[in-house]
Design an enzyme around this catalytic site. Structure first.
Site, PDB file in Angstrom:
ATOM      1  N   GLY A 253       0.733  -1.010   0.096  1.00  0.00           N
ATOM      2  CA  GLY A 253      -0.229   0.023  -0.066  1.00  0.00           C
ATOM      3  C   GLY A 253       0.746   1.312   0.052  1.00  0.00           C
ATOM      4  N   THR A 254       2.035   1.243  -0.649  1.00  0.00           N
ATOM      5  CA  THR A 254       2.727   2.469  -0.774  1.00  0.00           C
ATOM      6  C   THR A 254       2.022   3.575  -1.543  1.00  0.00           C
ATOM      7  OG1 THR A 254       4.383   1.571  -2.660  1.00  0.00           O
ATOM      8  CG2 THR A 254       5.091   1.320  -0.292  1.00  0.00           C
ATOM      9  N   ASN A 255       1.381   3.162  -2.566  1.00  0.00           N
ATOM     10  CA  ASN A 255       0.689   4.320  -3.494  1.00  0.00           C
ATOM     11  C   ASN A 255      -0.720   4.582  -2.483  1.00  0.00           C
ATOM     12  OD1 ASN A 255       1.538   5.123  -5.982  1.00  0.00           O
ATOM     13  ND2 ASN A 255       1.469   2.721  -6.406  1.00  0.00           N
TER      14      ASN A 255
ATOM     15  N   ASN B 122      -5.682   3.949 -12.909  1.00  0.00           N
ATOM     16  CA  ASN B 122      -4.775   2.901 -12.663  1.00  0.00           C
ATOM     17  C   ASN B 122      -3.426   3.674 -12.933  1.00  0.00           C
ATOM     18  OD1 ASN B 122      -3.330   0.200 -11.939  1.00  0.00           O
ATOM     19  ND2 ASN B 122      -2.733   0.357 -14.114  1.00  0.00           N
TER      20      ASN B 122
ATOM     21  N   HIS C 130       0.579   2.847 -13.854  1.00  0.00           N
ATOM     22  CA  HIS C 130       1.602   1.763 -14.194  1.00  0.00           C
ATOM     23  C   HIS C 130       2.918   2.323 -14.316  1.00  0.00           C
ATOM     24  CE1 HIS C 130       2.633  -1.572 -16.766  1.00  0.00           C
ATOM     25  NE2 HIS C 130       3.210  -0.850 -17.396  1.00  0.00           N
TER      26      HIS C 130
ATOM     27  N   GLU D 144     -11.375  -2.021 -21.150  1.00  0.00           N
ATOM     28  CA  GLU D 144     -11.349  -3.471 -21.416  1.00  0.00           C
ATOM     29  C   GLU D 144     -10.124  -3.997 -21.732  1.00  0.00           C
ATOM     30  OE1 GLU D 144     -15.599  -2.378 -21.457  1.00  0.00           O
ATOM     31  OE2 GLU D 144     -13.756  -1.382 -22.596  1.00  0.00           O
TER      32      GLU D 144
ATOM     33  N   ASP E 168      -4.025  -1.709 -19.842  1.00  0.00           N
ATOM     34  CA  ASP E 168      -3.067  -0.665 -20.100  1.00  0.00           C
ATOM     35  C   ASP E 168      -3.304   0.139 -21.403  1.00  0.00           C
ATOM     36  OD1 ASP E 168      -1.798  -1.350 -17.566  1.00  0.00           O
ATOM     37  OD2 ASP E 168      -0.358  -2.450 -18.669  1.00  0.00           O
TER      38      ASP E 168
ATOM     39  N   ALA F  11       7.701   9.533  -9.464  1.00  0.00           N
ATOM     40  CA  ALA F  11       6.553   9.673 -10.690  1.00  0.00           C
ATOM     41  C   ALA F  11       5.440   9.247  -9.992  1.00  0.00           C
ATOM     42  CB  ALA F  11       6.962   8.931 -11.800  1.00  0.00           C
ATOM     43  N   GLU F  12       5.199   7.680  -9.600  1.00  0.00           N
ATOM     44  CA  GLU F  12       4.017   7.266  -9.194  1.00  0.00           C
ATOM     45  C   GLU F  12       3.190   8.034  -8.026  1.00  0.00           C
ATOM     46  OE1 GLU F  12       3.726   2.853  -8.628  1.00  0.00           O
ATOM     47  OE2 GLU F  12       5.653   2.821  -9.652  1.00  0.00           O
TER      48      GLU F  12
END
Length: 209
Positions: A12-14, A108, A110, A148, A151, A180-181
């Site tokens: 759960g770092t994000n 999401n 990526h 659907e 990515d 970045a994330e």
């Protein structure tokens, strides 16, 4: 007030980056309504509990088939009355019924610059292994809406990260998360919460500040 559900599978770092950004006022007009994991041992659930955020485990292992699991997942999201679903390291394929119901309301993160090093088979450390094996000089992260495909949804934000000599997949993974994330995922949520993102002809248009 944008009500978000954060779906996680691991540490759960994000999720922590999102929680911190809400607390610091970097994400405005937003509350985390629920945290859901497919893994009862995920540390992310503990992070949520410590912060007083409703959380639960909904695991495919606890249901007779995927259809029942998908129904339970949707029911939990409906019960929490969420406006946006945030996939923050959720290692379960999102059912099409959920994508249809929450069209352009699932995002999401990526860990590469899509369309490079993405799609089937590119997840976790495998992304960074691919980057290093190819020898590219710049990688990064992409926040996108979920459709659907794998990515393939509309891209909201991207941020580049330098690949350095001597990088290992784990070292690169950490740098991509930090540089970045953990920056663009909270920023994307804030933009959406304030009505600054719309999807036109399959592309995400972000309103300039």
């Amino acid at each position: 007030m944008l009500r978000i559900a954060v779906l996680v599978s691991g540490g759960g770092t994000n999720l922590q980056a999102i929680m911190d950004a809400v607390a610091d006022g970097k994400i405005t007009n937003t509350e985390i309504a629920t945290v859901i994991s497919n893994n009862k041992n995920a540390y992310a659930l503990e992070r949520a509990a410590k912060a007083g955020i409703p959380n639960c485990c909904i695991s495919p292992k606890d249901y007779a088939d995927r259809a029942q699991f998908h129904e339970a997942l949707l029911a939990a999201l409906d019960e929490a009355q969420v406006d946006l679903i945030v996939l923050a390291g959720f290692l379960v394929v999102i059912p099409e019924m959920m994508i249809r119901k929450y069209r352009n309301r699932i995002i999401n993160i990526h860990p590469s610059l899509i369309p490079s090093f993405c799609g089937t088979g590119y997840y976790g450390l495998k992304v960074h292994e691919g980057v290093l094996n190819r020898g590219v000089k710049v990688t990064g992260a992409t926040c996108h809406f979920v459709d659907e495909g794998t990515d393939t949804g509309p891209i909201i934000l991207q941020k580049a990260v330098e690949v350095k000599n001597g990088d290992t997949p784990k070292i690169l993974q950490q740098r991509v998360m930090e540089e970045a994330e953990w920056i663009i995922m909270p920023k994307a949520i804030d933009l959406i919460a304030n009505g600054k993102v719309k999807v036109v002809d399959g592309k995400a248009i972000v309103e300039e500040n």
